[in-house]
Design an enzyme around this catalytic site. Structure first.
Site, short mmCIF file in Angstrom:
data_model
loop_
_atom_site.label_atom_id
_atom_site.label_comp_id
_atom_site.label_asym_id
_atom_site.label_seq_id
_atom_site.Cartn_x
_atom_site.Cartn_y
_atom_site.Cartn_z
CE LYS A 1 -4.55 -1.64 1.55
NZ LYS A 1 -4.33 -2.73 1.73
CD GLU B 1 -11.44 5.34 1.61
OE1 GLU B 1 -10.94 4.28 1.54
OE2 GLU B 1 -11.39 6.11 0.84
CB SER C 1 -0.09 -8.33 -1.00
OG SER C 1 -0.86 -9.16 -0.22
#
Ligand SMILES: *Cc1c(COP(=O)(O)O)cnc(C)c1O
Length: 396
Positions: free
Chosen positions: A91, A113, A380
């Site tokens: 991310k 968010e 990930s």
């Protein structure tokens, strides 16, 4: 540099687009212009590459996992180690990309968010590093469920706003963030965390995450002097998957497999497998496969991994599904947990529960592969964040 894949309307085939209210037209137009003129420029991409290298820890290694493969009687398996990045997942690639772009176009404030808090932490981190104000909207229920991530965001200097409307979870936080963006866009950028939302977000996030696939391609050329045979990634909103798939989409010999959350079972509400029982529809600004009931109401979803628990999916995945370029399949909670435990025990790597779904596919199907196949799994993220939940459920 990676090329744009969307058409002028911001669509991938029938999917994507900009389904937005009037108040968001101006900010979205401004963002599209900025992304095309600056985000896609060589200078910007080189600057971002420097930040990813010196701050986030790129390039990430490609690790062969022989003992894991032996344990499942599988092919040659290599993990793309996004778990080793700063903040523990892919991310940060996107958060740094969007925040750097926002700063270049004169924004001083970032909003985001977050559901589980992973994207909130990545955004708060990027803002602290780049000297930007950060506000994170989070449902009241999620704040209670994810207190370590809330503490991290606060420590990083972000303001966490509790959303008490609706069901007090991610979708309600998205509504609040959109309201804020429409009001404050002259100073504010809205950082979306997956390859979702109205155009240009899906394409922008894809390009920022393509660094995963570009590195993988180079590493495979060095290691095997050729492309891999198979690439497997978990699919929540779809950003880590599209990031690693991107440079291989045109290479038809490379089999691409996307793994969704099979949850507890096949009934609607028990899983988050959009390509198993979703239908085309519009959610949060874009057209894609959406889990919905016969009346078109968005259905409940379930997954043990918060990152895969969303009723829609990135629009490029929808197009790749229709084209049958990517095989989308699902792995249940229980299989993901078994895969997490097996990787930990055989290789000394604790994967995130999301990534464990991609490994779970190999647990089920690995022995059917040709032993010589070179299979890449996008790892990930790391699993530290999931341990409290596994302990509480008595799973470890
Ligand atoms: C958020 C998250 C995901 C799911 O998001 P995508 O956009 O589908 O990649 C997967 N793995 C980890 C570790 C995450 O934090």
């Amino acid at each position: 540099m990676t090329k744009n894949l969307v058409n002028k309307q911001g669509k991938y085939g029938n999917y994507g687009g900009m389904f937005i209210p009037e108040v968001l037209v101006a900010p979205i137009k401004e963002l599209t212009r900025a992304f095309n003129a600056i985000g896609m420029s060589k200078r910007f991409q080189e600057h971002l590459a420097e930040v990813l290298r010196h701050y986030a820890g790129r390039p990430t290694p490609l690790t062969e996992v022989k003992s894991f493969s032996q344990a499942i009687n599988g092919p040659k398996i290599y993990l793309k180690r996004e778990d080793l990045l700063h903040t523990g997942s892919h991310k940060i690639n996107n958060a740094l990309g969007q925040c750097l772009l926002a700063r270049e176009i004169g924004k001083s404030r970032i909003i985001a968010e977050t559901g589980a808090g992973q994207h909130g932490v990545a955004t708060a981190t990027a803002c602290a590093y780049l000297g930007l104000d950060c506000v994170v909207y989070m449902g009241k229920v999620d704040i209670e469920r994810q207190s370590p991530n809330v503490a991290k965001m606060k420590l990083l200097g972000a303001e966490v706003i509790s959303v008490g409307s609706g069901t007090q979870i991610l979708k309600d936080a998205i509504n609040e963030a959109l309201r804020d963006y429409a009001t404050n866009f002259d100073t504010t950028h809205y950082c979306i965390g997956s390859a979702l939302g109205p155009h240009p977000y899906p394409e922008m996030v894809r390009i920022f995450q393509s660094v995963i696939g570009n590195e993988t391609k180079k590493q495979c050329r060095e290691k095997f002097a050729t492309d891999p045979d198979v690439i497997i990634a978990c699919v929540g909103g779809g950003s880590n998957a599209i990031g690693i798939f991107s440079p291989f989409i045109a290479k038809k010999k490379v089999r691409l497999i996307g793994v969704e959350a099979g949850g507890l079972g096949d009934d609607l509400g028990q899983h988050a497998a959009r390509f198993f029982s979703g239908k085309p529809g519009v959610l949060h600004g874009c057209c894609s496969y959406v889990l919905q009931d016969d009346a078109g109401q968005i259905s409940e979803t379930h997954s043990i991994s918060a990152g895969l628990d969303y009723p829609s999916v990135g629009p490029l995945h929808a197009s790749l599904f229709d084209q049958k370029r990517v095989l989308y399949t699902r792995v249940k909670d229980e299989t993901a947990i078994l895969a997490l435990k097996l990787l930990a025990k055989t290789e000394g790597i604790i994967p995130a529960l999301e990534s464990a779904h991609a490994l779970g596919y190999l647990l089920q199907q690995g022995k059917k592969f040709n032993k010589k196949d070179k299979v890449i799994v996008n790892l990930s993220g790391r699993g530290d964040k999931d341990l409290p939940q596994l302990v509480v459920r008595g799973l470890i």
